[in-house]
Design a protein around this motif. Structure first.
Motif, PDB file in Angstrom:
ATOM      1  N   PHE A 352      50.758 -60.747 -61.081  1.00  0.00           N
ATOM      2  CA  PHE A 352      51.087 -59.760 -61.822  1.00  0.00           C
ATOM      3  C   PHE A 352      50.140 -58.450 -61.279  1.00  0.00           C
ATOM      4  O   PHE A 352      49.051 -58.484 -60.819  1.00  0.00           O
ATOM      5  N   LYS A 353      50.808 -57.270 -61.579  1.00  0.00           N
ATOM      6  CA  LYS A 353      50.152 -56.274 -61.232  1.00  0.00           C
ATOM      7  C   LYS A 353      50.089 -54.956 -62.460  1.00  0.00           C
ATOM      8  O   LYS A 353      50.815 -55.400 -63.329  1.00  0.00           O
ATOM      9  N   ILE A 397      53.392 -55.654 -64.513  1.00  0.00           N
ATOM     10  CA  ILE A 397      54.558 -56.174 -63.876  1.00  0.00           C
ATOM     11  C   ILE A 397      54.295 -57.392 -63.071  1.00  0.00           C
ATOM     12  O   ILE A 397      53.300 -57.553 -62.714  1.00  0.00           O
ATOM     13  N   ALA A 398      55.360 -57.972 -62.727  1.00  0.00           N
ATOM     14  CA  ALA A 398      55.283 -59.190 -61.845  1.00  0.00           C
ATOM     15  C   ALA A 398      55.899 -58.722 -60.700  1.00  0.00           C
ATOM     16  O   ALA A 398      56.709 -58.137 -60.306  1.00  0.00           O
ATOM     17  N   ILE A 399      54.923 -59.535 -59.442  1.00  0.00           N
ATOM     18  CA  ILE A 399      55.564 -59.489 -58.049  1.00  0.00           C
ATOM     19  C   ILE A 399      56.189 -60.788 -57.826  1.00  0.00           C
ATOM     20  O   ILE A 399      55.489 -61.709 -57.818  1.00  0.00           O
TER      21      ILE A 399
ATOM     22  N   LEU B 477      46.648 -64.591 -63.145  1.00  0.00           N
ATOM     23  CA  LEU B 477      47.275 -64.460 -61.805  1.00  0.00           C
ATOM     24  C   LEU B 477      47.466 -62.935 -61.651  1.00  0.00           C
ATOM     25  O   LEU B 477      48.495 -62.455 -61.066  1.00  0.00           O
ATOM     26  N   ASP B 478      46.337 -62.371 -61.827  1.00  0.00           N
ATOM     27  CA  ASP B 478      46.371 -60.872 -61.529  1.00  0.00           C
ATOM     28  C   ASP B 478      46.001 -60.384 -60.021  1.00  0.00           C
ATOM     29  O   ASP B 478      45.127 -61.208 -59.591  1.00  0.00           O
ATOM     30  N   LEU B 479      46.768 -59.772 -59.577  1.00  0.00           N
ATOM     31  CA  LEU B 479      46.669 -59.331 -57.962  1.00  0.00           C
ATOM     32  C   LEU B 479      45.996 -58.180 -57.656  1.00  0.00           C
ATOM     33  O   LEU B 479      45.929 -57.667 -56.713  1.00  0.00           O
ATOM     34  N   MET B 480      45.721 -57.551 -58.882  1.00  0.00           N
ATOM     35  CA  MET B 480      44.907 -56.203 -58.569  1.00  0.00           C
ATOM     36  C   MET B 480      43.656 -56.132 -57.893  1.00  0.00           C
ATOM     37  O   MET B 480      43.503 -55.037 -57.176  1.00  0.00           O
ATOM     38  N   GLU B 487      43.749 -54.613 -54.218  1.00  0.00           N
ATOM     39  CA  GLU B 487      44.953 -54.892 -54.516  1.00  0.00           C
ATOM     40  C   GLU B 487      45.698 -55.599 -53.732  1.00  0.00           C
ATOM     41  O   GLU B 487      45.599 -55.119 -52.326  1.00  0.00           O
ATOM     42  N   TYR B 488      46.229 -56.710 -53.878  1.00  0.00           N
ATOM     43  CA  TYR B 488      46.707 -57.560 -52.733  1.00  0.00           C
ATOM     44  C   TYR B 488      48.315 -57.159 -52.476  1.00  0.00           C
ATOM     45  O   TYR B 488      48.789 -56.804 -53.754  1.00  0.00           O
TER      46      TYR B 488
END
Lengths: 627, 856
Positions: A352-353, A397-399, B477-480, B487-488
């Motif tokens: 998620f981002k 948002i979801a990637i 599950l944060d990608l930031m 940020e990934y």
């Protein structure tokens, strides 16, 4: 070809080696047709003007006409039919009274639209042609006739829908046997796969009450494979919004794909994907032979011939190659297909981002829309809904990586949560995820020009005044802008078909210069005055484009290996882009694609001979660039 | 970059290159060659005429270069320098040459000799023209370097703008441990470093170079303006003073980088014997041939298929046509052009609006950037004023964009971009009215029962608990910050695996034509997969969701289809079994009907189109199911298998429609199937009724056709048989009752009281159907306007008046309608009834085609 957008794919099909890949357009072609039967009440109440002077019956006719015209543009093989009931005259195969089949279920056509136009502008006299039976009709017979119309259509039909337009909420009041007979017939219709869509219209000072009769008819119908649940029902039955309501149902909702969304090992549910926004193209042309007795359509037969043996080639005898360093490197069809496939169809969550991490400038293709699919995974709806709500509340948002279907290439996408928005007009936004395809690094181009200039506050304020004056209060809405190219195209076709002279259209995309001037002319003038007094920005390197480009490209990870790490900026300052364009065309062997005018312009600019035919001009340019 | 490039690779093949580095199983030369091949491959991929490369070997056993001399004293210069390829286009041949034919030499070469030879070559080739000039030296730096004249060399290098890079097998990596090396190597490394830095280049260790060449890279594209024109605001025609016209250039900002399309290659050519080849040997070229033939339309085909031969027409005779609904409208090319929408090249502001009202899904495609025309200070001031103003007002501009004269107008929005380095507008094309589908979707939060009550709890509704669990899952599950605090998966760090795979495969197959392609490397698809380290952290929360949601995959969605509508208002607990079975019924019913009426579901339809096998297969499927259903009363599941086997195809074909050969049998079969289906089907409302009515309708049409197109009295008898069969069916109350699955009564003489309402209704409507039809037959037969008259056919019916008369109240159960005795008698009166409507236009006019078809 119904229910989805056409593309110009047909034109380059032959050039595309990806035979194994199913494109949207091909898929679209395989789609079956949709059909809509308008069933319009002609009782006296329908012929009474409403508060705003509009007459429900004519409004209904207009709706049918609009749908036909829209179908011509969006999916001309769909079927539309029109049936009137409560008429004095009758016209139907079973000789029921008070039922008048105005148009059989068939593809929309010029004549049919003309007929409706005639009714609409009263050149076809209602009383003379149909008349009203003063409310006398048998609804059961209406439904029966409708089912016969669907049943007798020779065409293969994908979806069957009956649009019932009436303002009588309590037909056959007091007659239990007629009422129950109507319900039985309505049930029969639904069992036959025909969906009844009721477009109820309020009478003056009297709201349409579905609970009196129609609720029983509308409930419990299965709608073939598509939607298992009744859509958000519209409680609004205002006459003024009839057209809008009909248009929302005009195109049969049909999903594009149906895949699992995998959140992690052992955690997946079903989603359906829809195209809600996509560029609508003109219909592709067909070839015809006009020299014979009648205009005949021509079929194109494409075959492949081996140049070396002059034999015809079957698909199994085809391989594929790319040119690599002057050599043909050959692969089998399967090898080529396997190069772009990286997994089975599905959406795999990566994480998620924040919403801001995917700004609008990262758009690359049109979006799609996701909705849960309870039919492939039990429990999908609840899971989907939970995730949607949670993401919306956290503004995340979801990637995901996304493979739409077998043999499709894989892309990274962002899923943006969208909660349902309902207004008094009904559903404004459906609940679900907007699926936004993301660009790869391969698809990104650096911004070519740098500047650190900042205009003075006075100028900015002046511009802000203009913006305020020309502010569109309701914002931009696609509904307000018809595509002038399509409108013109179909207008010309219509005019040609009917031998009309009028081919002009109202181009809604043209600026309303007069109003704009009245509102903001003085402000624009002021802006120009202010700008005129501002010192012009000075850039040491006039060739902004080239210099900054080099710098921008340095950030590429692989520059060192490519060796262009420290490119020099020796482009002449007067380099006007034309040269680059030519050079590029020369490098790629595409000079032939340049126009004669451009070639000439370029040759003039480099002081080379610039006369003669295109071939000679190209030769000159080649000579110029040759080492 | 579109400028010309000249790159020379100097490869040291001196004797010491034979040795292996520590921990490697191939020689230094092989390792270095790998890097060189990769560098060359990248040049080959560029596929450009103005990218030139050369490979020079140093320490080779061969001496081949333009500077090599041996003077009278036997002093030799520039020995062991072998120019493998002069500056020229990068080819696969060159790569193959490097791969297969470059071997370690016996001697030790001086790379400076190689450099001088290269510089000489470079100068002669490039002259004073503009080139990007680069030299790469790939060496183990073991041989002695004659450093005489280095300063002069470097001066000329600088003057000529040549960049020099050195890749050393034993050089130290920037952030690695110093490597073991000889004194000479160490000294040379220092020398190379100084030289490279003096020539705008750099030094790399072999490991660094390997890593760099393995990295994904993107094809660089020169920014080319797609629009050079003005951005207009106001009314320039009538009020030039009060309008703006700002010179701008627009460049692509995102653009799908397509993999080049593979071309077709003929296997025939590959396998053909030499003597069968014509022309220039084995090219594998495939040529396209197009021919045009007149389409045979449906009505022509049904007439006489023999007569309609395939007619080819020449391409020149073709005209273009477009469909307007059903109508095909030929339009000559000149007319088409004349009717085109005329537009002027322009970008015009239509208005401004608040950013918050815009929905990003209206963006249709890729994005462009709009800059003031380069070098135009006035334009920069004018444009940037608006860039900043829109930014401060958080607004966008709506524009109409026409790329070139008479191009299609597009709608777009401009939004501001302001960073330290860049100030511009982005342009995104937005949807027209025609581009938007306004579908409605069921609410995910509101479910109402039939009586309109809103449900708070339902198996389809999210619960507070599951939403809360979702939030924990999302948080875990944060990608930031997943990429070392960064940020990934930022788009600029993601590479299209298909592009990379195609390049890899191409290089591999080019150098190894007979080998299978290597498997897809993990590194290529790593970015498409969930990251294992993140998954581990999130497992706890995922497990909770698995437990809460209890999702079940449905293997056969077709059969276990779950009606949403049916589930409304049902209790979540109880719905299990009943729900599933009624879903199954519905889908079976639906597919059956589809089968019978030739309306297969969309999925089947699709496959048919692919294989062109038309509808028989799917239709057989439909009835296959029906038969299985009626025959053995199987349960809902597993019926599809029967259908799939297609074993009942024959029967199916027989009943799909009523045909002239044996209409009575066709009719009876059709009715039987329909009846069985509705009898066995649990649906009480007579799901099969429509199908029965179709059979009846078809039969009616057949009868009319038979007698009205009969040649003389040839087909009369058949028509009479049909009439009898039809009447028999319509008069049979038991049949009607079966349709409704009734079980309560047997035999005749039943009364309306013990008969369900629906059955009564059905019987009544059937009686009416017959009575109406036979009157119609009479009217048609006795109508003097038709030619030839069919009065003789009516005579024939008259003879069987007992079997073909009106159904009277005596013939049917009480309360089910029926004609009076008087009325029945009236039918046999001489002339047609005056009170009976005569629909001449409804009677099917005999068509010549049908007549012919009937005669054979």
């Amino acid at each position: 070809m119904s229910a989805s957008w056409r593309s110009n794919y047909d034109n380059n099909e032959e050039e595309d080696g990806d035979d194994g890949i199913v494109t949207d357009a091909q898929e679209t072609q395989w789609r079956s047709r949709d059909s809509i039967l308008f069933v319009i009440d002609c009782s006296p109440a329908m012929l009474q003007p409403a508060e705003d002077g509009e007459i429900p019956f004519y409004k209904a006719i207009k709706c049918a006409m609009t749908v036909q015209m829209n179908k011509i543009i969006s999916s001309d093989s769909d079927l539309v039919g029109i049936m009137l009931y409560g008429t004095k005259k009758s016209k139907n195969l079973t000789n029921f009274e008070n039922i008048y089949v105005l148009q059989d279920l068939d593809a929309p056509d010029v004549n049919k639209i003309q007929q409706l136009e005639g009714i609409d502008d009263r050149t076809i006299d209602f009383d003379e042609e149909f008349g009203t039976s003063d409310g006398k009709y048998t609804l059961g017979e209406v439904f029966w006739t409708a089912s016969n119309l669907f049943g007798s259509s020779a065409q293969r039909i994908g979806s069957k829908r009956m649009f019932l337009l009436t303002n009588e909420d309590d037909p056959h009041r007091g007659d239990i046997s007629l009422r129950s007979a109507s319900k039985v017939r309505a049930k029969d219709l639904q069992d036959f796969g025909i969906k009844i869509e009721l477009f109820d219209i309020d009478k003056p000072n009297e709201q349409f009450d579905r609970s009196l009769f129609y609720r029983d008819i509308l409930l419990g119908g299965f709608d073939d494979d598509e939607e298992e649940r009744e859509e958000a029902e519209n409680t609004n039955a205002k006459l003024g919004e009839l057209l809008q309501r009909v248009q929302r149902k005009e195109v049969k909702k049909r999903s594009l794909f149906n895949i699992p969304l995998k959140l992690g090992p052992g955690l997946e549910f079903g989603v359906k994907g829809y195209n809600l926004v996509m560029s609508q193209k003109k219909g592709t042309h067909r070839n015809v032979y006009t020299l014979g007795e009648a205009v005949r359509e021509v079929e194109t037969v494409t075959s492949w011939i081996c140049a070396d043996t002059t034999q015809y080639i079957t698909p199994t005898d085809l391989k594929y190659f790319w040119e690599f360093g002057g050599t043909k490197v050959v692969f089998t069809k399967e090898e080529v297909a396997a190069m772009k496939t990286f997994g089975p169809p599905g959406l795999a969550l990566i994480g998620f981002k924040d919403r801001e991490s995917v700004p609008m400038q990262l758009n690359i293709l049109h979006s799609m829309f996701l909705y849960p699919d309870e039919q492939s995974y039990e429990g999908s709806t609840r899971a989907f809904s939970s995730l949607l709500t949670a993401m919306a509340e956290m503004d995340k948002i979801a990637i995901c990586s996304f493979t739409q279907r077998k043999n499709y290439s894989t892309r990274l996408v962002a899923l943006i949560p969208q909660l349902e928005v309902v207004s008094e007009h009904g559903q404004e936004l459906p609940p679900g995820f907007q699926l936004i395809p993301l660009p790869w690094a391969d698809d990104l181009r650096p911004l070519p020009i740098q500047t650190d200039y900042r205009p003075p506050t006075e100028l900015i304020e002046s511009a802000k005044a203009i913006i305020s004056k020309l502010n569109m209060k309701k914002g931009f809405k696609p509904d307000n802008y018809e595509n002038p190219t399509l409108q013109k195209h179909y207008k010309v076709l219509q005019a040609t078909a009917l031998n009309q002279q009028d081919m002009d259209i109202d181009d809604k995309t043209l600026p309303k210069t007069k109003q704009m001037h009245e509102r903001a002319g003085a402000y624009i003038q002021n802006y120009k005055d202010v700008a005129g007094g501002v010192d012009l920005p000075v850039h040491e390197n006039a060739s902004v484009l080239t210099a900054s480009l080099k710098r921008a490209s340095q950030s590429q990870a692989s520059e060192a290996s490519q060796g262009s790490k420290r490119a020099k900026s020796t482009q002449p300052a007067d380099d006007d882009g034309l040269r680059q364009e030519m050079q590029e065309k020369y490098d790629n062997g595409e000079l032939k694609k340049a126009t004669v005018a451009t070639l000439k312009q370029f040759l003039v600019s480099v002081q080379r001979p610039h006369g003669g035919k295109k071939d000679e001009l190209i030769a000159q340019v080649e000579q110029y660039f040759a080492p | 970059m579109a400028s010309k490039e000249a790159t020379i690779y100097i490869l040291d093949v001196g004797a010491t290159m034979r040795t292996k580095r520590e921990g490697q199983n191939v020689s230094r030369l092989e390792e270095t060659k790998g890097v060189l091949l990769k560098l060359l491959a990248n040049k080959v991929h560029m596929n450009r005429k103005t990218v030139y490369v050369s490979v020079v070997l140093v320490g080779s056993d061969i001496t081949k270069n333009q500077l090599a001399t041996v003077d009278e004293d036997g002093n030799a210069d520039y020995q062991n320098v072998d120019v493998l390829q002069e500056l020229g286009v990068a080819t696969l041949e060159l790569m193959k040459g490097v791969q297969d034919d470059v071997n370690v030499g016996e001697a030790m070469g001086d790379c400076l000799d190689g450099l001088i030879v290269s510089l000489d070559m470079m100068t002669k080739f490039c002259k004073k023209l503009k080139y990007e000039k680069k030299i790469y030296i790939l060496t183990d730096a073991s041989s002695q370097i004659n450093q005489d004249g280095t300063d002069t060399i470097l001066a000329s290098v600088r003057e000529d703008n040549v960049e020099i890079n050195v890749i050393g097998t034993d050089f130290d990596s920037e952030d690695g441990e110093p490597k073991p090396k000889t004194e000479t190597q160490a000294a040379n490394e220092a020398f190379y470093k100084e030289m490279a830095q003096g020539a705008r280049g750099d030094v790399f260790s072999l490991d660094e170079a390997k890593q760099l060449t393995e990295e994904f890279y993107t094809k660089k594209v020169k920014p080319t303006a797609v629009y050079r024109g003005t951005l207009d605001l106001g009314d320039p025609e009538d009020h030039p003073d009060a309008s703006l016209s700002i010179p701008v250039h627009m460049y692509p900002s995102t653009m799908v980088a397509k993999i080049p399309t593979a071309k077709k290659y003929s296997v025939l050519s590959e396998n053909a014997a030499v003597e069968d080849l014509v022309g220039d040997g084995r090219t594998g070229i495939v040529n396209l041939s197009r021919t045009y033939k007149l389409k045979v339309t449906a009505d022509m085909a049904s007439g006489d298929s023999e007569a309609e031969e395939v007619t080819e027409v020449p391409e020149e005779a073709l005209e273009k046509a477009y469909m307007y609904g059903k109508t095909i409208i030929p339009i000559r090319a000149v007319d088409l052009d004349a009717f085109k929408l005329r537009t002027a090249k322009s970008m015009t502001i239509l208005g401004f609006f608040s950013a918050s009202t815009f929905r990003r899904e209206w963006l249709l495609s890729n994005i462009y950037s709009v800059f003031p025309a380069p070098g135009d200070g006035r334009a920069e001031v004018d444009l940037l004023g608006f860039v900043f103003a829109l930014h401060e007002k958080n607004s966008y501009a709506l524009v109409r964009y026409v790329r070139a004269e008479d191009a299609e107008p597009k709608l777009g929005i401009l939004w501001p971009e302001i960073t330290e380095e860049h100030k511009c507008f982005y342009f995104g094309q937005v949807a027209f009215s025609e581009d938007v589908r306004r579908y409605l979707f069921a609410s995910l939060t509101e479910i109402h029962t039939a009586s309109g009550k809103k449900l708070e709890k339902h198996r389809l509704l999210a619960t507070e608990e599951s939403i809360a669990a979702c939030k924990e899952f999302i948080g875990s599950l944060d990608l930031m910050k997943a990429d070392d605090g960064e940020e990934y998966l930022k788009p600029k760090t993601t590479f299209n695996p298909a592009t990379q795979r195609q390049k890899q495969a191409l290089e591999y197959r080019a150098l190894n034509p007979t080998k299978d392609l290597p498997p897809i490397p993990d590194s290529l698809i790593a970015q498409l997969m969930p990251r294992q380290d993140l998954l581990a952290e999130t497992q706890l929360y995922a497990d909770k969701l698995i437990q809460l949601w209890d999702i079940k995959k449905i293997d056969q969605p077709q059969k276990n289809k779950r009606g949403y509508g049916a589930s409304l208002g049902e209790d979540g607990e109880k719905e299990g079994v009943a729900q599933t079975s009624s879903g199954a019924e519905a889908s079976t019913t639906a597919s059956l009907i589809d089968g019978l009426t030739g309306n297969p579901s969309s999925k089947r339809h699709k496959s048919e189109s692919v294989f062109g096998t038309a509808s028989t297969a799917s239709v057989a499927g439909g009835v296959g199911r029906a038969s299985a259903f009626g025959g053995s009363g199987q349960t809902g599941l597993g019926r599809g298998d029967m259908a799939a086997s297609g074993m009942i195809q024959f029967e199916m074909n027989a009943v799909r429609e009523i045909r002239t050969s044996d209409p009575v049998k066709d009719f009876q079969d059709m009715v039987r199937i329909a009846t069985i289906q509705s009898q066995q089907g649990v649906r009480p409302a007579g799901a099969g009724f429509i199908t029965v009515s179709m059979a009846v309708e078809q039969m009616q049409a057949m009868i009319t056709k038979l007698f009205s197109t009969s040649f003389g009295d040839q087909l009369y008898e058949k028509a009479i048989e049909c009439l009898k069969s039809l009447r028999q069916f319509l008069a049979d109350a038991d049949m009607a009752d079966m349709v409704h699955g009734g079980t309560g009564f047997e035999g005749k003489g039943k009364t309306a009281t013990n008969m369900p309402e629906k059955t009564r209704e059905t019987i009544q409507s059937r009686v009416e159907t017959w009575n109406t039809f036979i009157k119609e037959v009479k009217a048609t037969a006795l109508n003097t306007a038709t030619s030839p008259p069919r009065a003789d056919f009516w005579e024939l019916i008259n003879k069987s008046r007992k079997e073909l008369g009106l159904l009277t109240i005596k013939d049917v159960p009480a309360g089910c309608g029926g004609a009076s005795e008087d009325e029945a008698e009236k039918l046999w009166a001489e002339t047609s009834d005056t009170d009976m409507p005569l629909h001449v236009e409804d009677a099917e006019a005999p068509e010549e085609d049908d007549l012919l078809a009937l005669m054979d």
